[in-house]
Design a protein around this motif. Structure first.
Motif, short mmCIF file in Angstrom:
data_model
loop_
_atom_site.label_atom_id
_atom_site.label_comp_id
_atom_site.label_asym_id
_atom_site.label_seq_id
_atom_site.Cartn_x
_atom_site.Cartn_y
_atom_site.Cartn_z
N ARG A 11 43.12 34.60 42.79
CA ARG A 11 44.34 34.74 43.37
C ARG A 11 45.15 36.12 42.59
NH1 ARG A 11 44.03 30.05 40.22
NH2 ARG A 11 45.44 30.19 38.20
N GLU A 12 44.59 36.34 41.11
CA GLU A 12 45.35 37.38 40.65
C GLU A 12 44.67 38.65 41.06
OE1 GLU A 12 43.95 36.76 36.67
OE2 GLU A 12 45.18 34.72 36.32
N LEU A 13 43.71 38.72 41.93
CA LEU A 13 43.33 40.07 42.37
C LEU A 13 43.99 40.50 43.65
CD1 LEU A 13 39.39 39.65 41.38
CD2 LEU A 13 41.38 40.86 40.17
N GLN A 14 44.78 39.63 44.33
CA GLN A 14 45.38 40.06 45.48
C GLN A 14 46.50 41.12 45.23
OE1 GLN A 14 46.89 36.54 47.15
NE2 GLN A 14 44.61 35.47 47.23
N TYR A 15 46.52 42.02 46.11
CA TYR A 15 47.44 43.21 46.24
C TYR A 15 48.87 42.50 46.11
CZ TYR A 15 50.13 47.30 47.49
OH TYR A 15 50.94 48.10 47.37
N SER A 16 49.67 42.92 44.97
CA SER A 16 51.19 42.50 45.01
C SER A 16 52.09 43.55 44.97
CB SER A 16 51.30 41.32 44.00
OG SER A 16 50.74 42.17 42.73
N GLY A 17 51.54 44.83 45.03
CA GLY A 17 52.41 46.09 44.94
C GLY A 17 51.70 46.91 44.39
N PRO A 18 52.29 48.33 44.24
CA PRO A 18 51.72 49.60 43.75
C PRO A 18 50.84 49.36 42.43
CG PRO A 18 54.00 50.01 44.22
CD PRO A 18 53.64 48.38 44.27
N GLU A 19 51.43 48.67 41.50
CA GLU A 19 50.84 48.59 40.25
C GLU A 19 50.03 47.05 39.97
OE1 GLU A 19 54.14 49.43 37.48
OE2 GLU A 19 54.05 51.67 38.21
N TRP A 20 49.51 46.70 41.16
CA TRP A 20 48.93 45.18 40.86
C TRP A 20 47.69 45.26 40.09
CZ3 TRP A 20 43.72 44.09 42.08
CH2 TRP A 20 43.19 45.10 43.01
N LEU A 21 46.94 46.26 40.14
CA LEU A 21 45.84 46.45 39.37
C LEU A 21 45.93 46.44 37.75
CD1 LEU A 21 42.53 46.25 38.74
CD2 LEU A 21 42.59 48.69 39.29
N LEU A 22 47.10 47.15 37.43
CA LEU A 22 47.43 47.65 36.06
C LEU A 22 47.95 46.14 35.60
CD1 LEU A 22 49.50 50.97 36.20
CD2 LEU A 22 47.30 50.40 35.32
N ARG A 23 48.53 45.43 36.42
CA ARG A 23 49.26 44.14 35.82
C ARG A 23 48.18 43.11 35.55
NH1 ARG A 23 52.60 44.47 40.48
NH2 ARG A 23 54.88 45.68 39.71
N VAL A 24 47.10 43.10 36.46
CA VAL A 24 45.84 42.38 36.23
C VAL A 24 45.12 42.67 34.93
CG1 VAL A 24 43.66 41.77 36.99
CG2 VAL A 24 45.58 41.78 38.80
N ILE A 25 45.00 43.83 34.72
CA ILE A 25 44.51 44.33 33.43
C ILE A 25 45.12 43.93 32.18
CG2 ILE A 25 43.58 46.35 32.18
CD1 ILE A 25 42.70 47.46 34.84
N GLU A 31 37.88 41.60 27.22
CA GLU A 31 36.34 41.47 27.93
C GLU A 31 36.38 41.51 29.08
OE1 GLU A 31 32.42 38.69 27.34
OE2 GLU A 31 33.66 39.34 25.41
N SER A 32 37.30 40.68 29.79
CA SER A 32 37.63 40.13 31.17
C SER A 32 38.09 41.57 32.01
CB SER A 32 38.64 39.14 31.34
OG SER A 32 38.69 38.87 32.77
N ALA A 33 39.13 42.06 31.40
CA ALA A 33 39.54 43.44 31.75
C ALA A 33 38.39 44.41 31.84
CB ALA A 33 40.75 43.95 31.10
N ALA A 34 37.68 44.53 30.88
CA ALA A 34 36.42 45.50 31.04
C ALA A 34 35.65 45.29 31.96
CB ALA A 34 35.85 45.59 29.44
N SER A 35 35.26 43.86 32.07
CA SER A 35 34.17 43.62 33.12
C SER A 35 34.73 43.75 34.57
CB SER A 35 34.06 41.94 33.07
OG SER A 35 33.31 41.56 31.91
#
Length: 78
Positions: A11-25, A31-35
């Protein structure tokens, strides 16, 4: 890879706007972000292999690569 590594929830990997990946990381453990970044990098590599070389990588090959690469990266840190 979720069976082997701690990764962000689906659910955290769903697109939620232009900076979604930065928010997830930013919200994930290091370790989770690096993986996750390693998986995304390899997915892009697999896409390029298929697009430019017409070479399809198997899932088993990708899993093996990611595990070995992760182990090598962790070995360098120590």
């Amino acid at each position: 890879m979720r069976q082997k590594w701690l990764l962000p929830f689906e659910r955290e990997l769903q697109y939620s706007g232009p900076e979604w990946l930065l928010r997830v990381i930013d919200g994930a453990e290091m370790e989770s972000a690096a993986s996750l970044l390693l998986i995304l990098w390899h997915a892009w590599f697999a896409r390029n292999e298929l697009t430019h070389s017409n070479r399809e990588l198997s899932i088993a090959c990708s899993i093996s690569f990611l595990e070995n690469y992760w182990d090598a990266l962790c070995g360098v840190r120590q």
